[in-house]
Design a protein around this motif. Structure first.
Motif, short mmCIF file in Angstrom:
data_model
loop_
_atom_site.label_atom_id
_atom_site.label_comp_id
_atom_site.label_asym_id
_atom_site.label_seq_id
_atom_site.Cartn_x
_atom_site.Cartn_y
_atom_site.Cartn_z
N LEU A 11 -72.93 -59.49 -19.27
CA LEU A 11 -71.57 -59.96 -19.31
C LEU A 11 -70.42 -58.61 -19.02
CD1 LEU A 11 -71.04 -62.75 -21.91
CD2 LEU A 11 -70.95 -63.08 -19.48
N MET A 12 -70.82 -57.62 -19.33
CA MET A 12 -70.11 -56.28 -19.36
C MET A 12 -70.57 -55.47 -18.05
SD MET A 12 -68.01 -55.70 -21.77
CE MET A 12 -67.76 -54.06 -21.43
N GLN A 13 -71.31 -56.19 -17.21
CA GLN A 13 -71.81 -55.70 -15.98
C GLN A 13 -72.71 -54.33 -16.20
OE1 GLN A 13 -71.00 -58.00 -13.83
NE2 GLN A 13 -69.39 -57.16 -12.35
N GLY A 14 -73.51 -54.54 -17.25
CA GLY A 14 -74.28 -53.34 -17.80
C GLY A 14 -75.43 -53.38 -16.57
N THR A 57 -77.36 -60.76 -23.52
CA THR A 57 -76.16 -61.39 -22.86
C THR A 57 -74.83 -60.52 -22.80
OG1 THR A 57 -75.42 -62.49 -24.76
CG2 THR A 57 -76.93 -63.69 -23.48
N ALA A 58 -74.42 -59.89 -23.83
CA ALA A 58 -73.34 -58.98 -23.66
C ALA A 58 -73.53 -57.82 -22.76
CB ALA A 58 -72.95 -58.55 -24.97
N ARG A 59 -74.58 -57.38 -22.53
CA ARG A 59 -74.92 -56.08 -21.57
C ARG A 59 -74.59 -56.93 -20.15
NH1 ARG A 59 -80.31 -52.63 -21.05
NH2 ARG A 59 -79.59 -51.48 -19.10
N ASP A 87 -64.41 -44.73 -13.37
CA ASP A 87 -65.58 -45.79 -13.36
C ASP A 87 -65.94 -45.93 -12.00
OD1 ASP A 87 -65.83 -45.82 -16.09
OD2 ASP A 87 -64.60 -47.63 -16.57
N TRP A 106 -76.12 -54.35 -11.23
CA TRP A 106 -75.81 -55.12 -12.21
C TRP A 106 -76.50 -56.57 -12.24
CZ3 TRP A 106 -72.90 -54.42 -8.01
CH2 TRP A 106 -72.32 -55.10 -7.21
N ARG A 109 -73.97 -67.45 -14.45
CA ARG A 109 -73.68 -66.93 -15.82
C ARG A 109 -73.21 -68.14 -16.57
NH1 ARG A 109 -71.01 -60.88 -15.05
NH2 ARG A 109 -72.76 -59.92 -14.54
N ARG A 125 -77.24 -58.92 -27.78
CA ARG A 125 -77.43 -57.81 -26.98
C ARG A 125 -77.48 -57.76 -25.64
NH1 ARG A 125 -81.41 -55.36 -29.60
NH2 ARG A 125 -80.17 -54.72 -31.26
#
Length: 301
Positions: free
Chosen positions: A204-207, A200-202, A299, A235, A78, A198
């Motif tokens: 990093l947010m464990q999307g 990379t944020a996904r 969650d 993820w 990461r 969009r």
């Protein structure tokens, strides 16, 4: 060519491309100030961002190759995602600032030296084409170099736009062309940066990655000994590595008898869905009626 030599060649090319980008950046900053061209200054910020991006991407690439350890059990992949996220955010903020300045110039035009603007833009175009030449060979076999190569080619397009603006200013004294080109270049950079932010944020947010969970459930239920799949989590470590865990209902059996079923589940997930790491929790009847995605008001249970 072995991996060591390949990394050395890649490193040398990244170094010279960085040098060229720094030269372009300095030339465009100085030329933009002397000529009064905001579009040159905006492209200078773009190239400055590229220089940092190339350096950080190379360093992050080296860091990402470190093996996992007790401190980072999934490794350091990461590092590249964090770098890409920060670079894209920084470029976007710079572009917003430049567009505000360009709008001010539309209402209050400034004198511009079209000849100097044109000369600096030509230097930038030549340097970008030389950078693209240096990266072209490596871009065929290395994804990181390919991404940088495509980015450099987009920089060349920005230089062409500024050249056109310089010609129009020199021939017709259309000074409004400069802030207009600035806005167009800034919008183009934002257009490139938004998908990166969009994605990379996904990550990093464990999307969850874009995979078909119902199809996975269908395929796993075809495996002899599996009669329910639930409580799935998926993820991404980076854009290429997917982590997958699931609870699987099986008949009561010895661990040695369950092992072949685990292997078959892992084989399906890796070969068909490109999952790199699989964790299975075997159960007999617990949760057999639950949905594939856990949803009980919180969650993580």
């Amino acid at each position: 060519m072995d991996n060591h030599n390949h990394e050395e060649v890649g490193g040398n090319r990244f170094f010279w491309v960085t040098v060229l980008n720094v030269v372009i950046t300095i030339a465009e900053f100085v030329g933009g100030i002397l000529s009064g061209s905001l579009s040159l200054i905006s492209d200078a910020f773009h190239n400055l961002g590229d220089s940092f991006s190339i350096v950080f991407s190379y360093v992050a690439s080296r860091i990402s190759k470190r093996r996992q350890n007790a401190r980072n059990t999934f490794g350091y992949k990461r590092a590249e995602i964090i770098t890409a996220f920060l670079n894209a955010i920084a470029l976007g903020l710079i572009c917003v600032f430049l567009m505000i300045e360009a709008i001010k110039r539309i209402s209050n035009p400034q004198p511009i030296d079209g000849n100097l603007m044109l000369a600096i833009a030509v230097i930038g175009l030549v340097a970008n084409l030389l950078s693209a030449y240096l990266l072209n060979a490596g871009s065929k076999s290395n994804l990181n170099m390919r991404a940088t190569y495509l980015h450099i080619m987009s920089d060349a397009l920005s230089s062409i736009a500024i050249i056109v603006g310089g010609v129009l200013i020199d021939l017709y004294n259309w000074t409004l062309v400069d802030p207009i080109v600035t806005i167009l270049v800034a919008l183009y950079i934002i257009y490139e940066a938004v998908p990166i932010v969009r994605q990379t944020a996904r990550i990093l947010m464990q999307g969850a990655p874009n995979i078909d969970y119902e199809a996975i459930k269908h395929d796993l239920l075809q495996i002899d000994g599996v009669f329910s799949v639930h409580h799935v989590h998926a993820w991404s470590i980076d854009e290429n590595n997917i982590i997958f865990s699931a609870h699987v209902n099986m008949h009561d059996m010895k661990i040695s008898e369950a092992e072949p079923i685990y292997l078959e589940i892992t084989k399906v997930l890796k070969n068909k869905y490109h999952v790199c790491h699989v964790t299975i929790q075997a159960e007999t009847t617990r949760g057999e009626d639950e949905d594939i995605i856990y949803d009980r008001g919180n969650d993580i249970p």
